[in-house]
Design an enzyme around this catalytic site. Structure first.
Site, PDB file in Angstrom:
ATOM      1  N   TYR A 122      17.193  -7.133   0.667  1.00 28.99           N
ATOM      2  CA  TYR A 122      16.117  -8.528   0.216  1.00 28.99           C
ATOM      3  C   TYR A 122      15.217  -8.456   1.086  1.00 28.99           C
ATOM      4  O   TYR A 122      14.802  -7.491   1.484  1.00 28.99           O
ATOM      5  CB  TYR A 122      17.100  -9.025   0.035  1.00 28.99           C
ATOM      6  CG  TYR A 122      17.121 -10.755  -0.468  1.00 28.99           C
ATOM      7  CD1 TYR A 122      15.816 -11.711  -0.814  1.00 28.99           C
ATOM      8  CD2 TYR A 122      17.348 -12.035   0.475  1.00 28.99           C
ATOM      9  CE1 TYR A 122      15.623 -12.665  -1.276  1.00 28.99           C
ATOM     10  CE2 TYR A 122      16.902 -13.319  -0.180  1.00 28.99           C
ATOM     11  CZ  TYR A 122      16.021 -13.299  -0.579  1.00 28.99           C
ATOM     12  OH  TYR A 122      15.524 -14.941  -1.166  1.00 28.99           O
ATOM     13  N   LYS A 195      16.007  -9.404  -5.787  1.00 32.66           N
ATOM     14  CA  LYS A 195      16.707 -11.293  -5.891  1.00 32.66           C
ATOM     15  C   LYS A 195      18.026 -10.786  -7.120  1.00 32.66           C
ATOM     16  O   LYS A 195      18.727 -11.737  -6.653  1.00 32.66           O
ATOM     17  CB  LYS A 195      15.583 -11.784  -6.883  1.00 32.66           C
ATOM     18  CG  LYS A 195      15.058 -13.847  -5.944  1.00 32.66           C
ATOM     19  CD  LYS A 195      15.064 -14.369  -4.904  1.00 32.66           C
ATOM     20  CE  LYS A 195      15.097 -14.565  -4.716  1.00 32.66           C
ATOM     21  NZ  LYS A 195      14.385 -15.373  -3.057  1.00 32.66           N
ATOM     22  N   GLU A 266       9.179 -16.438  -9.180  1.00 35.04           N
ATOM     23  CA  GLU A 266       9.526 -16.176  -8.068  1.00 35.04           C
ATOM     24  C   GLU A 266       7.881 -15.846  -6.741  1.00 35.04           C
ATOM     25  O   GLU A 266       7.169 -15.273  -7.711  1.00 35.04           O
ATOM     26  CB  GLU A 266      10.499 -14.951  -8.328  1.00 35.04           C
ATOM     27  CG  GLU A 266      10.980 -14.648  -6.447  1.00 35.04           C
ATOM     28  CD  GLU A 266      11.704 -15.008  -5.349  1.00 35.04           C
ATOM     29  OE1 GLU A 266      11.211 -15.084  -4.322  1.00 35.04           O
ATOM     30  OE2 GLU A 266      12.466 -16.104  -5.863  1.00 35.04           O
ATOM     31  N   ASP A 267       7.700 -15.913  -6.329  1.00 34.02           N
ATOM     32  CA  ASP A 267       6.419 -15.839  -5.261  1.00 34.02           C
ATOM     33  C   ASP A 267       4.859 -16.057  -6.142  1.00 34.02           C
ATOM     34  O   ASP A 267       4.554 -14.853  -6.203  1.00 34.02           O
ATOM     35  CB  ASP A 267       6.774 -14.375  -4.719  1.00 34.02           C
ATOM     36  CG  ASP A 267       7.898 -13.925  -3.606  1.00 34.02           C
ATOM     37  OD1 ASP A 267       7.990 -15.330  -2.799  1.00 34.02           O
ATOM     38  OD2 ASP A 267       8.270 -12.843  -3.218  1.00 34.02           O
ATOM     39  N   ASP A 290      10.640 -20.520  -5.042  1.00 37.82           N
ATOM     40  CA  ASP A 290      10.366 -20.783  -3.358  1.00 37.82           C
ATOM     41  C   ASP A 290       9.953 -22.172  -2.728  1.00 37.82           C
ATOM     42  O   ASP A 290      10.165 -22.850  -1.305  1.00 37.82           O
ATOM     43  CB  ASP A 290       8.711 -19.867  -3.111  1.00 37.82           C
ATOM     44  CG  ASP A 290       8.958 -18.552  -3.674  1.00 37.82           C
ATOM     45  OD1 ASP A 290       9.964 -17.834  -2.922  1.00 37.82           O
ATOM     46  OD2 ASP A 290       8.389 -17.890  -4.958  1.00 37.82           O
ATOM     47  N   GLY A 324       2.421 -27.426   2.114  1.00 36.23           N
ATOM     48  CA  GLY A 324       2.473 -26.537   1.100  1.00 36.23           C
ATOM     49  C   GLY A 324       3.499 -26.834  -0.109  1.00 36.23           C
ATOM     50  O   GLY A 324       4.081 -27.970  -0.063  1.00 36.23           O
ATOM     51  N   SER A 325       3.497 -25.848  -0.578  1.00 38.21           N
ATOM     52  CA  SER A 325       4.638 -26.001  -1.483  1.00 38.21           C
ATOM     53  C   SER A 325       6.075 -25.831  -1.695  1.00 38.21           C
ATOM     54  O   SER A 325       6.536 -26.557  -1.708  1.00 38.21           O
ATOM     55  CB  SER A 325       3.658 -25.299  -3.049  1.00 38.21           C
ATOM     56  OG  SER A 325       3.158 -24.975  -3.921  1.00 38.21           O
ATOM     57  N   ALA A 326       6.209 -25.025  -0.305  1.00 40.25           N
ATOM     58  CA  ALA A 326       7.219 -24.797   0.010  1.00 40.25           C
ATOM     59  C   ALA A 326       7.773 -26.020   1.094  1.00 40.25           C
ATOM     60  O   ALA A 326       8.483 -27.096   1.025  1.00 40.25           O
ATOM     61  CB  ALA A 326       7.181 -23.800   1.014  1.00 40.25           C
ATOM     62  N   ASN A 439       8.859 -17.338   7.793  1.00 41.44           N
ATOM     63  CA  ASN A 439       9.559 -16.414   8.291  1.00 41.44           C
ATOM     64  C   ASN A 439       7.864 -14.803   7.585  1.00 41.44           C
ATOM     65  O   ASN A 439       7.265 -15.630   7.160  1.00 41.44           O
ATOM     66  CB  ASN A 439      10.586 -15.941   7.409  1.00 41.44           C
ATOM     67  CG  ASN A 439      10.498 -16.436   5.438  1.00 41.44           C
ATOM     68  OD1 ASN A 439      10.189 -15.418   5.530  1.00 41.44           O
ATOM     69  ND2 ASN A 439      11.590 -16.743   5.568  1.00 41.44           N
ATOM     70  N   ASN A 484      17.766 -19.215   1.530  1.00 38.66           N
ATOM     71  CA  ASN A 484      18.416 -19.190   0.021  1.00 38.66           C
ATOM     72  C   ASN A 484      18.860 -18.666  -0.806  1.00 38.66           C
ATOM     73  O   ASN A 484      19.618 -19.224  -1.913  1.00 38.66           O
ATOM     74  CB  ASN A 484      16.487 -18.309  -0.663  1.00 38.66           C
ATOM     75  CG  ASN A 484      15.560 -19.359  -0.664  1.00 38.66           C
ATOM     76  OD1 ASN A 484      15.329 -20.727   0.375  1.00 38.66           O
ATOM     77  ND2 ASN A 484      14.128 -20.292  -1.174  1.00 38.66           N
TER      78      ASN A 484
END
Length: 582
Positions: A122, A195, A266-267, A290, A324-326, A439, A484
């Site tokens: 991961y 994942k 994801e992503d 995310d 942002g989105s996160a 990160n 996560n």
């Protein structure tokens, strides 16, 4: 009896596997395969762990060394081979090869050494594997859907030869925003595979009941477009109506073939991620890790901090640096929990101050995105606040005026939490909660050692990247990582066990609260989040809490009398099954 499927390798071997292996009521595997074909199927292959009786019945005599080893002995040897790899990328490649050779042994090894191997399968090492995907490519893994062949989406699912009840979980990515490395096209399949490995290692999701998917819409990465060995679509990334039609075709096909499956996103890029959430979250069983997974694990850290200080979530003032989105996803989940604690949604929204490259976001700023609007500050409210040469309200002024109790960074701006800003925050809060979430490590807004020093040890910390313990005034402080992996495996398992129709805000809140309940509040220096060594234990508690929340919210199609037992019964364990010749 039912088919026993594997989704790690989609190839001719898949057709062999589907047509010739069945799982008996007793849990054994029954097969018509013989000889080398048995050894070629990762869900069937035991290597030298095949018993003498199995070797005789399955035509394996002479094809294996004579000694029979146990799974534990095989795992010991595999660990030695893992350790012999020269770097983490080679370790990732080794584990990938092992998974496609002997699935049970792979998961046994991963379970035995989860703390050591999680960063390899991961984040962060999977990022390296994604970048090298076209050059390290060995075999197809998962489903590859191309925007240039929308009509072929249903055929791709049909080619799996699986029935409606065979699949519980699908992880899909369009690879636009992979971890901290950006757009990596078809290589994003590796993040879906990684994942799913965590889902299995942490929550016991049966690896035969999952599918990794890459949604190949092209790439804007010039390195890939100019690489003669790149194996994805060699054109710029498609957006707009054509992209939306592609996503819609994927969702419809996935649910046509597997109507109970949880769709994990994801992503994706910020805009597409939000649009997909808005369109599907209230209609089907789906979530974006995310945004919502990050929100849940960050909320868990906040709730743990509240338990440590005795404060109430509804009394907090929160600054989000990186809207942002996160960042907004984190705000949304903290806000929803404030509402559950008694505030109105409007009151809860006013507890937040959000910033991006334009400084504090206010109602008079142009270009505000829809998901940012709930947290805009009134322009008159801040008319007397200091502005910089661009006319923006800067970060340090927001901290000075808002006097936050919680500071969260999702900006990717290294060192953004300066000594001046942190000391200003600590001057008006007894126990400042500071969470540099960006990160990888080199993008963190601050390092824990500095935060302890600048706050005289008062700070409560959780981070997005792993950090070593900090020694301060004779106490070793564990730095809880907002990984996560503490959230999404249990969230997925609980949703599957309850056969939830959608994932509600209460289910995300239950995820966060269950994680926070696992935190050690008594030991000096204990982190705000559990140790990775407790990952499976945490995932079980999360799954129980999520299933119970789904039942309470009225979105569960299944309501087991004993939820805990139902969760435990649903978990797959890496153990060899007896293989019977048919």
């Amino acid at each position: 009896m039912g088919y026993y499927l594997t989704w790690l390798t989609i190839s001719r071997k898949k057709e062999i596997c589907l047509n010739n292996i069945k799982k008996t009521k007793e849990g054994h595997l029954e097969t018509t395969l013989r000889g080398k074909e048995v050894l070629s199927i990762p869900t069937l292959n035991k290597g030298v762990a095949f018993s003498l009786e199995e070797r005789q019945e399955l035509g394996l005599e002479g094809l294996l060394p004579p000694t029979v080893l146990s799974l534990d002995q095989q795992a010991q040897r595999a660990y030695e081979q893992f350790q012999a790899q020269p770097d983490r990328l080679r370790q990732n490649v080794y584990l990938s090869d092992l998974a496609n050779r002997n699935e049970v042994l792979f998961y046994k090894l991963l379970k035995n050494h989860l703390r050591e191997m999680l960063p390899v399968v991961y984040t962060p090492t999977v990022g390296e594997a994604i970048q090298e995907y076209s050059h390290e490519y060995r075999r197809p893994q998962g489903i590859y859907l191309s925007i240039d062949n929308i009509d072929g989406i249903e055929k791709a699912f049909e080619n799996l030869h699986a029935t409606a009840g065979d699949i519980d979980l699908i992880v899909a990515t369009d690879s636009e925003s992979i971890l901290g490395i950006g757009d990596w096209g078809v290589g994003g399949i590796n993040i879906a595979i990684g994942k799913l490995a965590v889902y299995t290692a942490a929550a016991g999701i049966d690896p035969s009941r999952v599918i990794p998917v890459v949604l190949d819409v092209g790439t804007n990465n010039e390195k890939l477009l100019n690489d003669p060995l790149y194996i994805g679509n060699k054109h710029e990334r498609v957006q707009g109506e054509r992209y939306e039609a592609f996503i819609d075709a994927y969702v419809k096909a996935a649910l046509k073939f597997f109507p109970k499956a949880l769709l994990h996103w994801e992503d994706l890029g910020n805009k597409n991620a939000r649009n997909i959430m808005k369109k599907y979250n209230h209609e089907i069983l789906t979530f974006n890790d995310d945004i919502q997974g990050t929100g849940a694990i960050t909320l868990a850290g906040v709730l743990a901090a509240m338990k440590k200080t005795g404060a109430s979530i509804k009394d907090q003032r929160v600054v989000i640096f990186g809207a942002g989105s996160a960042g907004i996803g984190i705000a949304d989940q903290i806000r929803d929990t404030m509402v559950l604690a008694g505030l109105s949604e409007e009151e809860a929204n006013k507890r937040f101050y959000t910033l991006d490259y334009r400084g504090l976001l206010t109602e008079d700023i142009e270009g505000i995105l829809d998901f940012q609007k709930p947290y805009l500050r009134n322009a008159d409210e801040v008319k007397d606040w200091k502005r910089d040469e661009k006319g923006q309200i800067p970060f340090d002024e927001v901290v000075r005026q808002a006097k936050p109790t919680i500071l969260i960074g999702t900006s990717g701006v290294s060192g953004a939490f300066t000594e001046e800003i942190v000391k200003e925050m600590a001057s008006h809060v007894d126990r400042p909660v500071i969470m540099p979430m960006s990160n990888p490590t080199h993008l963190a807004e601050a390092v824990p050692e500095d935060l302890f020093k600048w706050t005289d040890g008062k700070v409560l910390i959780a981070t997005g990247s792993p950090f070593d313990n900090v020694e301060y005034n004779g106490v070793s402080y564990e730095i809880g990582q907002s990984n996560n992996a503490f959230a999404f495996p249990g969230l997925g398992l609980g949703s599957i066990v309850a056969e939830a129709r959608i994932i509600t805000p209460a289910m995300f809140a239950a995820t966060a609260d269950a994680i926070a309940e696992m935190v050690d509040l008594e030991t000096p220096g204990a982190g705000l989040l559990p140790s990775i060594d407790k990952l499976q234990e945490v995932s079980i508690q999360v799954a129980i809490a999520v299933a119970e929340a789904a039942i309470k919210d009225g979105v569960a199609n299944r309501q087991p009398e004993d939820v805990k037992q139902a969760v435990l019964d649903a978990m797959w364990t890496p153990e060899y099954k007896k293989v019977i010749a048919k």
